[in-house]
Write a protein that holds these residues in place. Structure first.
Motif, short mmCIF file in Angstrom:
data_model
loop_
_atom_site.label_atom_id
_atom_site.label_comp_id
_atom_site.label_asym_id
_atom_site.label_seq_id
_atom_site.Cartn_x
_atom_site.Cartn_y
_atom_site.Cartn_z
N GLN A 162 -78.72 97.72 113.31
CA GLN A 162 -80.27 97.97 114.51
C GLN A 162 -79.55 97.63 115.98
O GLN A 162 -79.29 96.96 116.74
N SER A 173 -76.40 97.82 106.90
CA SER A 173 -78.05 97.98 108.60
C SER A 173 -77.58 97.39 109.86
O SER A 173 -76.29 96.76 110.17
N ASN A 176 -81.17 96.77 118.83
CA ASN A 176 -82.62 96.77 120.43
C ASN A 176 -82.37 96.08 121.94
O ASN A 176 -82.22 95.75 122.42
N THR A 192 -85.71 100.69 120.65
CA THR A 192 -85.12 99.57 119.51
C THR A 192 -84.99 101.16 118.35
O THR A 192 -85.97 101.87 118.03
N TYR A 193 -83.70 101.08 117.53
CA TYR A 193 -83.73 101.55 116.93
C TYR A 193 -82.84 100.93 115.00
O TYR A 193 -82.06 100.02 115.56
N THR A 194 -82.83 101.42 114.00
CA THR A 194 -82.56 101.13 112.32
C THR A 194 -81.87 102.35 112.46
O THR A 194 -82.40 103.22 111.81
N GLU A 215 -76.11 93.86 112.82
CA GLU A 215 -75.55 94.37 111.54
C GLU A 215 -75.45 93.36 110.77
O GLU A 215 -75.18 92.31 109.99
#
Length: 220
Positions: A96, A94, A98, A104-106, A84
């Motif tokens: 993320q 932001s 993983n 994986t995501y953002t 984060e």
């Protein structure tokens, strides 16, 4: 201390043995470990909070000379499964996930990651009811898109500002919940009088239900 708190509630009889407790960081930490070792997703019960579930480790560091802070979350294997980014005010800018090379995501903020997680949980049953019991979770629940989920918001107190009567300004947080309720399945209030006030100001809605706090009557 989360796993210990859950066990205390079970031991005291306040939490049924069949009720599973989930936390997003415990969940994704355990999931990332399982996918790395077994190459498959474990049963949902294996991702719930128990003393056997590994506690994620949280570490933070400032990025160079900037005022941005990176917060990293490690599973028991020492692998980062979430990261984060916080601004100087501590706001999430932001987030993320993983979980594995294929997962994986953002997200723009932690709240969006929470919505994603609740949508993922909702896919485990034929129908899931998601309740935002805290006012700060209103957006997280409102933004769920899963067709398998019903979204319920709650107001635990007076939605008016001082002097707390009809005609007073509405508290910003309460206004957000009332607005979000328009695209959710239900808004639960504590009193019929509050339902009448909201209907009088914002229009009657079939989505509003009243469930008062429970009371215990003690006999002499």
């Amino acid at each position: 201390g989360l796993a210990n708190s859950v066990e205390v509630l079970r031991r005291d009889g306040r939490l049924d043995p069949d009720v599973l407790v989930f936390n997003m960081f415990f969940y994704y930490g355990a999931l990332s470990e399982s996918l790395a070792k077994l190459k498959k997703k474990p049963p949902l019960s294996k991702l719930s909070v128990t003393p056997a579930l590994s506690v994620p480790v949280r570490r933070s560091r400032f990025i160079g000379a900037t005022e941005l802070q990176s917060v990293e979350f490690f599973n028991s294997a020492g692998v980062i499964f979430a990261r984060e980014l916080l601004d100087k005010a501590g706001n999430s800018v932001s987030f993320q996930l993983n979980i594995s090379p294929a997962l994986t995501y953002t997200f723009k903020a932690r709240e969006d990651a929470c919505t994603h997680w609740l949508e993922e949980l909702s896919e485990n049953g034929s129908h899931t009811v998601v309740i935002a019991d805290a006012s700060t979770a209103s957006d997280v629940v409102t933004n769920i898109k899963s067709k398998k989920a019903s979204k319920v918001l709650t107001l635990h107190g007076n939605h008016f500002s001082d002097p707390y009567v009809y005609g007073s300004s509405v508290k910003p947080r309460s206004q957000l919940i009332i607005d979000n309720a328009k695209v959710c399945d239900s808004l639960v209030l504590l009193r019929e009088s509050q339902k009448a006030d909201i209907g009088r100001q914002f229009g009657d809605s079939q989505k509003i239900s009243v469930i008062p706090n429970s009371t215990t009557i003690f006999k002499d």
